[in-house]
Design an enzyme around this catalytic site. Structure first.
Site, short mmCIF file in Angstrom:
data_model
loop_
_atom_site.label_atom_id
_atom_site.label_comp_id
_atom_site.label_asym_id
_atom_site.label_seq_id
_atom_site.Cartn_x
_atom_site.Cartn_y
_atom_site.Cartn_z
N HIS A 56 34.19 33.30 58.73
CA HIS A 56 33.18 34.09 58.03
C HIS A 56 33.49 35.58 58.15
O HIS A 56 34.20 36.01 59.07
CB HIS A 56 31.77 33.81 58.59
N CYS A 57 32.96 36.35 57.23
CA CYS A 57 33.02 37.82 57.31
C CYS A 57 31.58 38.31 57.18
O CYS A 57 30.65 37.62 57.59
CB CYS A 57 33.95 38.41 56.26
N TRP A 58 31.37 39.50 56.63
CA TRP A 58 30.03 40.05 56.55
C TRP A 58 29.18 39.38 55.48
O TRP A 58 28.08 38.90 55.74
CB TRP A 58 30.12 41.56 56.30
#
Length: 343
Positions: free
Chosen positions: A91-93
């Site tokens: 995941h990222c932001w």
């Protein structure tokens, strides 16, 4: 094939969780048990962000590719070490370009990849919603040194549901609370850790929580939890003063004397100059029981003032001369008699 999963399915998916945000973003808050796996350093992220604002998306993407290119082989090797079963969660932001790019790279290299839909931002929305879930709570209060935390741990061993707010904060909730403990998490990460446990509690059984102020060291107790605690059944643990002093010395007697002195000096305004100096002199001479007796005058006075301010009648449970396990068993017996298990 890469799959995009909502948070509930993402939790259940196999493989380690790799957080591809920058180290600074990760330090501020992350999914429990996630591993920092940054695509960009903090400095590189700032460069790309500035480029995007000043020169547009296309140029920023080109800069990002230049920065990532030399790292690609290293990222793949690191991922394969972290995920020997060749399954990872990413995941990222916001679940956008960073996680998508790393997902493509790792999938191309032979790994099965699951992405978090909406990224960490979606996870934080889930945290807020989870903390608001209603639970039946029993709040355990009592003066400093009554062994409330140890009793909670014993209740957990007896099969009770326990939320240890101090344990998750790495702080015992006083001027001396940080001694001999790891650094505290950010308030954001504190909320993440609490939510992970909160979702797992059976709503048909009570959750035991120690009475706390709104802050545990630098960590703020989530307002959703605090509101429920203030409306819940509360009991007060009683223990003889001599036992309380022995318990405090047993906990803090292993601390560095200089750190004990520094923590006592922080109480100067509230304890008073003369009593502060007397306590410090006792600490320097190794007379910790005498020092603790002086310091307790402040904490006891504060506790009584708070009870008066709340104007709330709280039933007491005297556990003097009882072991921690006996104390936990007695508390459980008492609240059962009061009908709190069904309230």
């Amino acid at each position: 094939m890469t799959q995009l999963l909502p948070i509930t399915d993402f939790w259940q998916a196999p493989g380690p969780i790799l957080d591809v945000r920058s180290p600074g973003e990760y330090a501020q808050g992350h999914l429990p048990n996630a591993v920092s796996f940054p695509l960009f350093s903090d400095q590189e992220r700032a460069l790309v962000g500035t480029c995007y604002k000043q020169r547009g998306q296309e140029t920023a993407i080109e800069l990002g590719l230049e920065l990532v290119g030399p790292k690609m082989a290293t990222l793949v090797k690191k991922a394969k070490v972290l995920a020997p079963e060749r399954q990872v969660r990413l995941h990222c932001w916001r679940g956008g370009m960073r996680s998508g790019s790393v997902g493509w790279l790792l999938e191309t290299s032979g790994l099965d990849v699951n992405l978090l839909a909406g990224g960490y931002k979606a996870f934080r929305r889930w945290v807020r919603a989870t903390l608001a879930l209603p639970r039946s709570i029993i709040v355990v209060g009592g003066m400093t040194g009554t062994g409330k935390t140890d009793i909670l741990h014993a209740l957990r061993q007896l099969g009770e549901q326990v939320l240890d707010l101090e344990g998750l904060a790495n702080h015992r909730g006083s001027s001396y609370g940080a001694l001999m403990l790891p650094p505290q998490p950010s308030t954001e990460q504190y909320e993440n850790l609490i939510a992970e446990q909160w979702i797992g509690f059976d709503p048909n059984r009570p959750v035991w929580i120690e009475a706390e102020s709104k802050r545990v060291g630098i960590c703020c107790v989530p307002r959703e939890i605090m509101d429920q605690m203030e409306a819940s059944n509360t009991l007060e643990v009683l223990r003889s003063k001599s036992e309380r002093l022995d318990l405090l010395v047993d906990v803090y007697g292993r601390a560095n004397p200089d750190e004990l002195v520094a923590a006592t000096e922080r109480l100067h305004k509230r304890l008073g100059g003369l009593q502060t100096q007397e306590a410090i002199e006792h600490i320097k001479r190794g007379e910790l029981v005498a020092a603790a007796a002086i310091i307790l005058t402040y904490y006891d006075r504060t506790y009584r003032h708070d009870l008066t301010r709340r104007g709330k009648q709280i039933p007491t449970v005297d556990v003097s001369d009882m072991s921690v396990l006996k104390s936990a068993q007695y508390l459980r017996c008492q609240v059962s008699e009061w009908g709190w298990y069904n309230s």
